[in-house]
Design an enzyme around this catalytic site. Sequence first.
Site, PDB file in Angstrom:
ATOM      1  N   LYS A 180       0.869  -1.266  -0.083  1.00  0.00           N
ATOM      2  CA  LYS A 180       0.040  -0.137  -0.029  1.00  0.00           C
ATOM      3  C   LYS A 180       0.905   1.240   0.004  1.00  0.00           C
ATOM      4  O   LYS A 180       1.500   1.666   1.160  1.00  0.00           O
ATOM      5  CB  LYS A 180      -0.761   0.071   1.234  1.00  0.00           C
ATOM      6  CG  LYS A 180      -1.977   1.199   1.172  1.00  0.00           C
ATOM      7  CD  LYS A 180      -2.385   1.502   2.281  1.00  0.00           C
ATOM      8  CE  LYS A 180      -1.527   2.611   2.977  1.00  0.00           C
ATOM      9  NZ  LYS A 180      -1.224   3.832   2.122  1.00  0.00           N
ATOM     10  N   GLU A 256      10.337   1.288  10.321  1.00  0.00           N
ATOM     11  CA  GLU A 256      11.178   2.490   9.834  1.00  0.00           C
ATOM     12  C   GLU A 256      10.469   3.676  10.368  1.00  0.00           C
ATOM     13  O   GLU A 256       9.571   4.258   9.377  1.00  0.00           O
ATOM     14  CB  GLU A 256      11.839   2.238   8.636  1.00  0.00           C
ATOM     15  CG  GLU A 256      13.003   2.931   8.367  1.00  0.00           C
ATOM     16  CD  GLU A 256      13.083   4.330   7.974  1.00  0.00           C
ATOM     17  OE1 GLU A 256      13.092   5.264   8.906  1.00  0.00           O
ATOM     18  OE2 GLU A 256      13.060   4.557   6.856  1.00  0.00           O
ATOM     19  N   CYS A 290      13.493  11.004   6.866  1.00  0.00           N
ATOM     20  CA  CYS A 290      13.557  10.801   8.172  1.00  0.00           C
ATOM     21  C   CYS A 290      15.037  10.734   8.786  1.00  0.00           C
ATOM     22  O   CYS A 290      15.258  10.881   9.817  1.00  0.00           O
ATOM     23  CB  CYS A 290      12.957   9.292   8.452  1.00  0.00           C
ATOM     24  SG  CYS A 290      13.483   8.146   7.251  1.00  0.00           S
ATOM     25  N   GLU A 387      10.137  16.590  14.196  1.00  0.00           N
ATOM     26  CA  GLU A 387      10.784  16.224  12.859  1.00  0.00           C
ATOM     27  C   GLU A 387      10.352  17.334  11.948  1.00  0.00           C
ATOM     28  O   GLU A 387       8.951  17.368  11.500  1.00  0.00           O
ATOM     29  CB  GLU A 387      10.183  14.871  12.330  1.00  0.00           C
ATOM     30  CG  GLU A 387      11.080  14.354  11.238  1.00  0.00           C
ATOM     31  CD  GLU A 387      10.741  12.861  10.951  1.00  0.00           C
ATOM     32  OE1 GLU A 387       9.852  12.403  11.401  1.00  0.00           O
ATOM     33  OE2 GLU A 387      11.759  12.114  10.469  1.00  0.00           O
TER      34      GLU A 387
HETATM   35  P1  ADP Z   1       3.389  11.047   6.625  1.00  0.00           P
HETATM   36  O1  ADP Z   1       3.071  11.705   7.633  1.00  0.00           O
HETATM   37  O2  ADP Z   1       4.769  11.028   6.225  1.00  0.00           O
HETATM   38  O3  ADP Z   1       2.453  10.992   5.667  1.00  0.00           O
HETATM   39  P2  ADP Z   1       2.186   8.547   7.744  1.00  0.00           P
HETATM   40  O4  ADP Z   1       2.669   7.658   8.871  1.00  0.00           O
HETATM   41  O5  ADP Z   1       0.841   9.064   7.845  1.00  0.00           O
HETATM   42  O6  ADP Z   1       3.537   9.296   7.473  1.00  0.00           O
HETATM   43  O7  ADP Z   1       2.236   7.663   6.340  1.00  0.00           O
HETATM   44  C1  ADP Z   1       2.881   6.632   6.134  1.00  0.00           C
HETATM   45  C2  ADP Z   1       2.201   5.230   5.206  1.00  0.00           C
HETATM   46  O8  ADP Z   1       1.159   4.963   6.363  1.00  0.00           O
HETATM   47  C3  ADP Z   1       1.141   6.010   4.115  1.00  0.00           C
HETATM   48  O9  ADP Z   1       1.106   4.999   3.087  1.00  0.00           O
HETATM   49  C4  ADP Z   1      -0.095   6.438   4.723  1.00  0.00           C
HETATM   50  O10 ADP Z   1      -1.141   6.022   3.784  1.00  0.00           O
HETATM   51  C5  ADP Z   1      -0.168   5.015   5.719  1.00  0.00           C
HETATM   52  N1  ADP Z   1      -0.947   5.298   7.139  1.00  0.00           N
HETATM   53  C6  ADP Z   1      -1.324   6.312   7.552  1.00  0.00           C
HETATM   54  N2  ADP Z   1      -2.202   6.160   8.661  1.00  0.00           N
HETATM   55  C7  ADP Z   1      -2.224   4.735   8.557  1.00  0.00           C
HETATM   56  C8  ADP Z   1      -2.995   3.907   9.484  1.00  0.00           C
HETATM   57  N3  ADP Z   1      -3.834   4.139  10.423  1.00  0.00           N
HETATM   58  N4  ADP Z   1      -2.781   2.452   9.419  1.00  0.00           N
HETATM   59  C9  ADP Z   1      -2.104   1.888   7.947  1.00  0.00           C
HETATM   60  N5  ADP Z   1      -1.481   2.819   7.394  1.00  0.00           N
HETATM   61  C10 ADP Z   1      -1.661   4.118   7.530  1.00  0.00           C
END
Ligand code: ADP
Length: 488
Positions: A180, A256, A290, A387
């Site tokens: 995903k 990560e 990161c 960050e």
């Molecule tokens: P950023 O703030 O850099 O977008 P995120 O941690 O929100 O970082 O996003 C990283 C990945 O995790 C993306 O693919 C996002 O769609 C996914 N993501 C965000 N929230 C969730 C969740 N609750 N469960 C699973 N995947 C998630």
Amino acid sequence: MTATVIRDVPKQLFIAGSWQDAESDRTLSVDNPATGEELCQVADASPADGRRAAEAAVAAQPSWAATPPRVRSEILRRAYDIIVSRTEELALLMTLEMGKPLAEARGEVAYAAEFFRWFSEEAVRIDGGMTTAPDGKNRIMVTRQPVGPCLLITPWNFPLAMGTRKIGPAVAAGCTMVLKPAPQTPLSTLALAAILTEAGLPDGVLNIVTTTEAAGVVEPLVRGGQIRKLSFTGSTPVGRILLAQSADTVVRTSLELGGNAPVIVFDDAALDVAVEGTLLAKMRNMGESCCAANRIFVHTSIADEFASRLATRMAALTVGPGTEPGIDVGPLIDTAGRDKVHNLVLDAVEQGAKVLTGGELPDGPGYFYPPTVLTNVSTDSAIMHTEVFGPVAAILTFDDEDEVVAAANDTEFGLASYLFTQGLDRGLRVSERLESGMIGLNTGLVSNPAAPFGGIKQSGLGREGGRVGIDEFLEYKYVAVPVRDGRD
Ligand code: ADP
């Protein structure tokens, strides 16, 4: 070339080897952060689509696990060759959906491809062994097996490399997967799936679900009992949620997560090396990394000189759409990302920081932010504990080694640290004392497919790349074999 690249990239879900619309026919919009305009629409998966993707991965697992390592290896190697041969198209695609300048995007294509070459070499070196137990009776036979179907979740900042860094070892180990990508940057991942298919990856081994409903699609898969491994790159808050979800079905996890990287410039540093290294650690990917330098500690005796040199270099960087020639700094990913960066600057200034360059929100379309240097930053400022994910260099001063090591370690994160010194003893001593998974010693760049990338503390679990990267996707299998001496 822009129109062709966008026209040619697949825009559907990739499940069991076929490109499909989302069941609901819903789509999501992919925008260009340099203009704020839509590039195209791609399928927006629902939880039901996610389940179908997981079922495809589960169904393909036994035959993929039985596929000879050499076959898996050569698929990765072919995909490496294809990626390299399409550097220009892939770089442009990444620049369009993510914003980084074309030169950096080309660098990421090379970096991303290298994970496939590296893991094509690792696929045929999966080890095992046979030993004799201490009592001399049993033989201990150890083999490695794929962990099983994996769920891979990637962020938007390195759209291609975060995909290959997870797909590479999974393919090499014999695991099937659901990937995903981030909804902001699905196109590079979709292009990657097409390349792997062309390289001969069998149906169902890699399944892609693009979705705006991350939590709704992911949680049932993590809790469903069939996914055996989760590999996530993203923010620490989301990492915590996924780790908690993984606990219920004891899913193996690699995380990560975020960082808050310190840079330490000692008074015996080669100043030009320190300035260039800090610039790289700060400005690579517009600071949206990161491992980006977040807190820059400079010895008091050289602080003014260092700050003025860094400000001169930062001010000379050209800001603009990454597709234009000669651009050093592209836009940030979206309005929210840019507002966050600007608010951190405003807060630091309110608490007494001095702006040497930048710091002003530009007009016009796109989510641009100027390279900014702050000095006299208070340790209470939010920028010290957050960050930044943007082109802002916050400089503090220090007088002694113990003090700066304590300050650098005063964070829940532990991904990367950078230090600049010409002293061998000091370089090694401080590297050992810094609480982070990676250290740049007189360099601002740590990423390397042949090195174990990852963090300690709340920056994550496990490592990607290097000799250990494939271990995350393998289980040990031990077979006890008594060998009788023949005289019984
Ligand atoms: P950023 O703030 O850099 O977008 P995120 O941690 O929100 O970082 O996003 C990283 C990945 O995790 C993306 O693919 C996002 O769609 C996914 N993501 C965000 N929230 C969730 C969740 N609750 N469960 C699973 N995947 C998630």
